[in-house]
Design a protein around this motif. Structure first.
Motif: not given
Ligand code: MOS
Length: 726
Positions: A213, A244-245, A248, A351-355, A509-510, A693
């Motif tokens: 990513q 989805f992280g 990353l 990190s995963m999907r809106a950590p 990301g993020g 996210e």
């Protein structure tokens, strides 16, 4: 260079154009016809194939690893273990070393790579590698290890703990309060495309065709791990089948392929199997979250406390910042947030999907629902009553904040007024029916990015950036931005992404991808406009229109201005001080209706709506797709997703998409997402905010609150399964 310290002001995007239109993805035809080349598909490199051998214990060391039989197997070229692995840099943000030594930190850790002429030969030989372990007793259960929790180092400069006022006193004295603990299980990204890399060395230069990513950070990590100069690493991720992280960071597929390719002086391909991904790459940690809310009888919050525990592998300092959104969401004079980390002998979490927000709001937004019930107050009215006028912790202004309009519009569109506030009253045959809502909030970060744009003699503009498209629509929105900035039709814009040979952008990301790379493209187009005006001898107030520029009573075709070699411009964008001066968030409100079977406890989503604001929407179609994709993940978090820890032996019990259940079409009936119009002068050159996210944030809480409304049962342990309802 665009610097977001100053507000954007009027821009060429303010007049109606292509930006915002619900255009189809420009890469769509390539993808559906199989012509978009994914990492594992660069067939012309004729690679050797690597297969990863994984540890069968969760903690301890290799006493011996016997590779003799594997080495003699048909087609085998190399068996890489810690004994013959290359020397690597340390683990951290710039390092992910593999096969470092005999020690084993977690179940499924790579202990060997078998490389052979074909994939089948490598896989067959992998089973001939004979490890002998000295196993130690590990710890795999966070709940029983809380006494060993510690305050983690800050994530990206965000502190682990914050406090203001006197939470304890305010909580003690409040007439209405809730003190509730929610738990969320480990989760895994479950992207469609597995982690895959083809590594090719050319002298001392390395090219990785890989699924990643964030290529800028990726080259840092590869260079840091392999101890080679960063400019000797090229990464190509033209198309990515979801992240989805999970992509990353640079994972074992890339590092192992690079090491083997170096040793063998031939291209090596490593594709992780679906089962391997679960333990070799990272996952989202489970959390334990305690939320304390105190209010006056009129619903005015006097205290908000949110503590969260998460866990990681020994030495890994990432923690889930579940209480972070709580710092910005609601007003209250007495506040406390805290994060604690527990070291467990489990695979790495990250990190995963809106950590942070994704699981944090599963707790906070249900606790708000519990408080509304205790107050006998509508949960929407409770939120509106506690709407802050400024950042409740830091007193900074919000750049924009349209949470209340999302709540009101959502209530109207969903038919919230028809909800029966008393739980367990509405029936439809065998089903108990309930409605729930929740708020959504997600930070709007931006990172420094670069891009270039070239206009050739045929009038075709080509945008280049190492930005990635992980399925979200980057190719398309960047083309829309360039088309509007240069007043060209979409058919005359090309976009080339996902290659570190192009100007450096942070990637996807993020929720920062579109704003960061988009601003760089915007800037490059602005610079190109300046060059075109200079070539035409026209003043800055000349107008660009459909491949021409008009000023001083003259109209000139852009193709006449660029010369035989075309004209190129570089652009860059930087967040400057905008993030210090303003609290920047995207907002939304989720509404869900569920049915719960009275006899079996089966929970079914019946319909769902999200209403969001995120500044200027760059493409109404891809934005909606991202939002409903995020909401679908939220439904999964509420009802189905559960990565089960084997608390006897460590590792995960379920590791395929049959047993790790991501919500699928059959789980999602009527779902819709609406974006309200908004412009944010401080967020980016386009006045847009991150949406990537936002959709997942709060979505699961709306479902959980609907289950409570349907049944009167409050489940605080996710996912909400039928056994917990009964
Ligand atoms: Mo995201 S978890 O930053 O891909």
């Amino acid at each position: 260079m665009i610097n977001m310290t100053n507000p954007v002001g009027p821009t060429p995007l303010d007049k109606p154009g292509l930006v915002g239109q619900p255009l189809d993805r420009i890469d769509g035809p390539l993808k559906v016809s199989g012509r978009a080349t994914y990492a594992a598909e660069y067939h012309d490199e004729h690679p050797l194939y690597g297969f990863v051998v994984q540890a069968a214990i969760s903690k301890g060391r290799l006493d011996e690893i016997d590779t003799t039989a594997a080495e003699k197997a048909p087609g085998v070229r190399l068996v890489l273990t810690y004994k013959n692995a290359l020397k690597q840099g340390p683990r951290g943000t710039s390092g992910n070393p593999q096969l470092e030594g005999p020690s084993i930190d977690h179940h499924g850790q790579p202990i060997a790579l078998v490389v052979a002429d074909t994939f089948e030969q490598a896989r067959a030989a992998a089973y001939l590698v004979k490890p002998r372990y000295a196993a130690e007793k590990g710890e795999y259960d966070m709940g029983s290890s809380l006494a060993k929790s510690f305050v983690p180092k800050s994530n990206n400069g965000v502190p682990a703990d914050t406090a203001s006022g006197d939470l304890t006193a305010a909580f003690t004295n409040a007439p209405v309060k809730v003190d509730v603990t929610y738990t969320t299980p480990p989760q895994t990204h479950a992207m469609m495309e597995p982690h895959a890399t083809i590594a090719v060395w050319n002298g001392d230069s390395l090219t990785l065709y890989t699924a990643n990513q964030m290529l800028m950070r990726g080259t840092d990590m590869v260079a840091g791990t392999l101890q080679i100069p960063k400019d000797k690493v090229r990464m190509v991720s033209s198309y990515i089948g979801g992240g989805f992280g999970g992509k990353l960071q640079v994972e074992a597929d890339a590092i192992l392929a690079a090491m083997a390719a170096k040793v063998l002086q031939k291209p090596v391909k490593v594709v992780l199997t679906r089962q391997q991904i679960f333990e070799i790459t990272k996952h989202r940690t489970d959390t334990i979250q305690r939320v304390k809310l105190a209010a006056g009888r009129d619903g005015t919050l006097t205290a908000i406390g949110h503590e969260s525990w998460s866990n990681n592998t020994p030495g890994d300092t990432f923690y889930e910042s579940a209480a972070q959104a709580t710092r910005s969401f609601y007003a209250a004079p007495n506040r406390m947030t805290a994060h604690r980390l527990v070291t467990l002998d489990l695979p790495h979490s990250s990190s995963m999907r809106a950590p942070g927000e994704a699981v944090g709001l599963l707790a906070l937004e249900c606790a708000m629902d519990e408080l509304a019930a205790a107050l006998n107050m509508d949960p929407i009215e409770l939120r509106i009553k506690n709407e802050p006028q400024e950042d409740p912790e830091k007193g900074r202004p919000f750049s924009t904040r349209s949470f209340v309009p999302c709540l009101r519009k959502g209530a109207e569109l969903f038919g919230w007024s028809k909800r029966n506030a008393t739980p367990g009253q509405v029936k439809d045959g065998a089903w108990l029916v309930g409605m729930g809502m929740s708020g959504a909030i997600r930070g709007n970060p931006m990172l420094t990015a670069k891009a270039s744009v070239t206009l050739d003699k045929n009038g075709i503009a080509t945008v280049r950036s190492s930005m990635t498209d992980i399925g979200t629509g980057s190719y398309t929105i960047l083309a829309q931005i360039a088309a509007d900035m240069l007043s060209l039709p979409m058919a005359r814009v090309r976009v080339a992404l996902g290659d570190t040979a192009f100007p450096a952008a942070p990637g996807s990301g993020g929720s920062f991808g579109a704003n960061s790379a988009g601003s760089a493209v915007y800037d490059a187009c602005n610079v190109l406009r300046g060059k075109l005006l200079q070539a035409a001898n026209l003043p800055p107030d000349s107008t660009f229109n459909n491949g021409n520029v008009t000023g001083l009573g003259r109209t000139v075709s852009l193709t006449d201005l660029v010369g035989p070699n075309g004209l190129e411009a570089d652009g860059a964008a930087d967040p400057g001080d905008s993030r210090k001066a303003f609290n920047q968030q995207s907002y939304g409100a989720h509404f869900a209706e569920v049915g719960v079977d009275r006899d079996t406890g089966e929970i079914r989503l019946r319909r769902m709506l999200g209403v969001f604001t995120a500044g200027r929407i760059l493409n109404a179609k891809t934005a909606r797709s991202q939002a409903i994709g995020g909401m679908t993940f939220g439904v999964g978090a509420a009802l189905t997703e559960d990565l089960v820890i084997d608390k006897r032996f460590g590792g995960f019990v379920n590791h395929d998409l049959a047993e790790y259940h991501v919500a699928v079409h059959a789980d999602i009936p009527a779902i819709d997402a609406v974006f309200l119009p908004e412009l944010d002068d401080h967020s980016s050159a386009m006045k847009s905010k991150g949406i990537g996210e936002l959709g997942i944030c709060g979505a699961g809480a709306a479902v959980a609150n609907a289950v409570y409304n349907a049944t009167g049962v409050r489940i605080r342990d996710y996912p909400l399964t039928l056994d917990k309802v009964l």
